[in-house]
Structure formats: structure tokens, C-alpha cells
Design an enzyme around this catalytic site. Structure first.
Site, PDB file in Angstrom:
ATOM      1  N   SER A 224       0.865  -1.388  -0.003  1.00 27.51           N
ATOM      2  CA  SER A 224       0.010  -0.049  -0.063  1.00 27.51           C
ATOM      3  C   SER A 224       0.849   1.343   0.168  1.00 27.51           C
ATOM      4  CB  SER A 224      -0.898  -0.008   1.111  1.00 27.51           C
ATOM      5  OG  SER A 224      -0.185  -0.172   2.327  1.00 27.51           O
TER       6      SER A 224
ATOM      7  N   ASP B 266      -7.581   5.227   9.412  1.00 30.54           N
ATOM      8  CA  ASP B 266      -7.673   3.794   9.904  1.00 30.54           C
ATOM      9  C   ASP B 266      -6.528   3.370  10.924  1.00 30.54           C
ATOM     10  OD1 ASP B 266      -5.265   3.757   8.167  1.00 30.54           O
ATOM     11  OD2 ASP B 266      -6.043   2.194   6.832  1.00 30.54           O
TER      12      ASP B 266
ATOM     13  N   HIS C 185      -2.639   2.698   7.846  1.00 31.34           N
ATOM     14  CA  HIS C 185      -1.781   3.392   6.699  1.00 31.34           C
ATOM     15  C   HIS C 185      -1.676   4.811   7.021  1.00 31.34           C
ATOM     16  CE1 HIS C 185      -4.099   0.009   5.053  1.00 31.34           C
ATOM     17  NE2 HIS C 185      -3.155  -0.014   4.363  1.00 31.34           N
TER      18      HIS C 185
END
Length: 324
Positions: A78, A240, A243
Site C-alpha cells: 500500500s 484507519d 496506513h
């Protein structure tokens, strides 16, 4: 310091297990492995997927300069796609592309082949896609999902080393951002947050050994991203709590850019402070020293010494990134 004999032995043990095909549970042991797997499942349920699985589309040419574009590919997880960002210019890949273009005074053609959730085992397919673009420089961000999914360290390292070797054989320079410090992630509860920190750092050290062996260079993320993320989680993490935020991604790009430029022979700064020694010792040291780069070297004309391959640890001082 953590980079004394214990960390050196762990890096050597994981790297050796990767070379011979072993599992390499390391000192954490099978019981801790099982506990970490259970805790990872809980953390994943807490985090969920509020951003989906894709970052903003970032492929393109960056930098308003004349000349043939430098071909750059970004692989990994990511971090490579900038998950959670809505603007391409906030992703690490685009930040690095703009910075590289400014230093080289040439445009950069960026191709992002990474994917959110990817672990080291997924790098093979990503390398296939990256090689289609004939990259001159490849940047790899990987390791976090290997820890979260409790992948055996030696297995993860083996896949990473193979990916780096394929990229190097195709003529690309390779820079790997090693596993970040997951001990800063709040959804992972104590005491296993301490375990993830230890495992993250052991994996990062073993990644460094494997990448240097394959002809690439690494940038240590654990201690670079760890303290600031730990001290300022609201600013450095996204909603979240797993990240990075835009500022967190900028920090990652800021760490990698000097090594990317140096790999292409473009970094204009004076030579950084340099330490030479066994790759195992320097791999363990790099985990504890923010933003350090480790690359292969020769000592007295020899590539291999009595304690393994010779390597150089470089302490770079990056300048500010250009505004996107």
C-alpha cells in the site's frame, strides 16, 4: 543498542534459512508465531478496508523538463500506491518522481505496479509487469504485510531477493524501503505490539542482507518512521490508524529520494558519512539508524570478508522535496 550480537545473529539466521529454503521462525518461536497470527486477524478486523484496495492512479510523466524521461517503476504494498490518498501528488511514488526529475533536470515516466495488501510473495507478478516498461530505477516497498500475515521471515526474504535479482539482471537499479516498525500501529494490542516491533526489525535486517546480496540497496524505514509515527500518530497515520497520512507518505518519500538519486549517479551532495563492515552487522545497525542506506562494496579489492559480504552503510542527509 539492538544491533549487537543478537540482532546480527538473527539477520544471519533468517538470511541463511532463506538461502537454503528453511522457514526461519527466528527467536520468536512457534508459539509467538501463532499468537501473532491471531492478533493480526483481530487487527485486520479493526482496521478494515476504509480506503478500498487502490490508491489514486499515478502513472504518468512528471517534471516539466526537456529530454528523454527516466523510466521509474514502483513495486510493493500500500505504500507504493499511496492508499488513502485521493490526489496522485500526495503519494510517495509521485513525490519521488517529482524529486528525481528536479535533481536530474529530466522528466520521469512513472509506472506503479504495486498493490495494497501485497506481501513479498506477490513481487514476482509485479516484477513481470515492471519489466515490460524497461525501468532504469525500481523502488520496492514491502515487508509490513509479511509481518501482519505472519509470513515466515525466510520465505519473505527469499521472494524479495529473487525480485531484486531479476530487476538487476534486466539493468534496473533497485532501492528497497525495508519493513517499517509496526510497533507503532495502535490496532495491534500489547504485548504483541512489542513482538511485531521486534519481528519488523529482524525482517528489515534480513531484507537488507538479501537485497545487498542481489545487487540492490536498502533504506532503513524502521527507526526513521517509527519514532515520529509513534509520537504523532494523529498526524502521521490516516483515519484507519494503520496506513500513513499525506504527511506520513511524504516522510517515506523524503527518506528514499537521496538513495534513488544516488543509485542513478545524480545525487549532488558531498559524499555521506560512510561505514564499512560485514553485511550482517551493517544490516542490524541500519535498522536502528534513521534513513541509512546499505549497499555492497569492496574492501582491499575483495567483495567477501571473513564474516560475509562487505557492505557500506551510508548516512545521507536528504534535502527538502520539491513541491508537487
Amino acid at each position: 543498542m539492538v544491533w549487537t550480537s543478537g540482532a546480527v545473529r538473527a539477520a544471519r539466521r533468517i538470511a541463511t534459512a532463506a538461502a537454503v529454503g528453511g522457514g526461519g521462525l527466528t527467536a520468536l518461536g512457534a508459539v509467538t508465531y501463532g499468537l501473532l497470527m491471531a492478533e493480526a486477524m483481530v487487527a485486520r478486523r479493526i482496521v478494515g478496508q476504509p480506503h478500498g484496495l487502490d490508491g489514486p492512479q499515478a502513472d504518468g510523466v512528471y517534471g516539466a523538463f526537456p529530454g528523454e524521461p527516466i523510466r521509474m517503476a514502483v513495486l510493493g504494498d500500500s505504500l507504493s500506491v499511496g492508499l488513502g490518498m485521493t490526489r496522485p501528488e500526495d503519494t510517495p511514488a509521485v513525490r519521488i518522481a517529482y524529486g528525481l526529475a528536479a535533481v536530474a533536470e529530466r522528466p520521469v515516466r512513472l509506472t506503479v505496479v504495486g498493490q495494497s495488501g501485497a506481501a513479498s510473495v506477490d513481487l514476482g507478478v509485479q516484477v513481470d509487469r515492471a519489466l515490460e516498461t524497461r525501468p532504469e530505477i525500481a523502488i520496492v516497498f514491502v515487508g509490513a504485510n509479511d509481518v501482519i500475515t505472519a509470513t515466515l521471515p525466510a520465505r519473505a526474504v527469499r521472494h524479495l531477493q529473487k525480485a531484486v535479482r531479476r530487476l538487476r539482471e534486466a539493468g534496473a537499479e533497485v532501492v528497497v524501503g525495508t519493513c517499517p516498525d509496526l510497533g507503532t500501529v495502535r490496532p495491534i494490542a500489547q504485548p504483541l505490539r512489542w513482538v511485531t516491533r521486534r519481528w519488523s526489525r529482524q525482517l528489515a535486517a534480513a531484507q537488507t542482507v538479501a537485497v545487498v546480496e542481489a545487487g540492490g540497496r536498502t533504506v532503513a524505514f524502521a527507526d526513521l518512521l517509527g519514532p515520529e509515527f509513534d509520537a504523532n500518530p494523529a498526524e502521521m497515520f490516516g483515519p484507519d490508524r494503520f496506513h500513513p497520512s499525506a504527511r506520513g507518505y511524504l516522510q517515506a518519500a523524503y527518506a528514499v529520494l537521496p538513495s534513488v538519486c544516488a543509485a542513478l549517479g545524480l545525487w549532488p551532495e558531498p559524499e555521506p558519512v560512510r561505514v564499512e563492515g560485514s553485511q550482517y552487522l551493517l544490516a542490524a545497525m541500519a535498522v536502528e539508524e534513521p534513513g541509512t542506506e546499505v549497499t555492497a562494496t569492496r574492501v582491499a579489492g575483495r567483495a567477501v570478508g571473513p564474516h560475509g559480504r562487505w557492505a557500506a552503510l551510508l548516512r545521507r542527509r536528504p534535502g527538502p522535496l520539491p513541491n508537487a
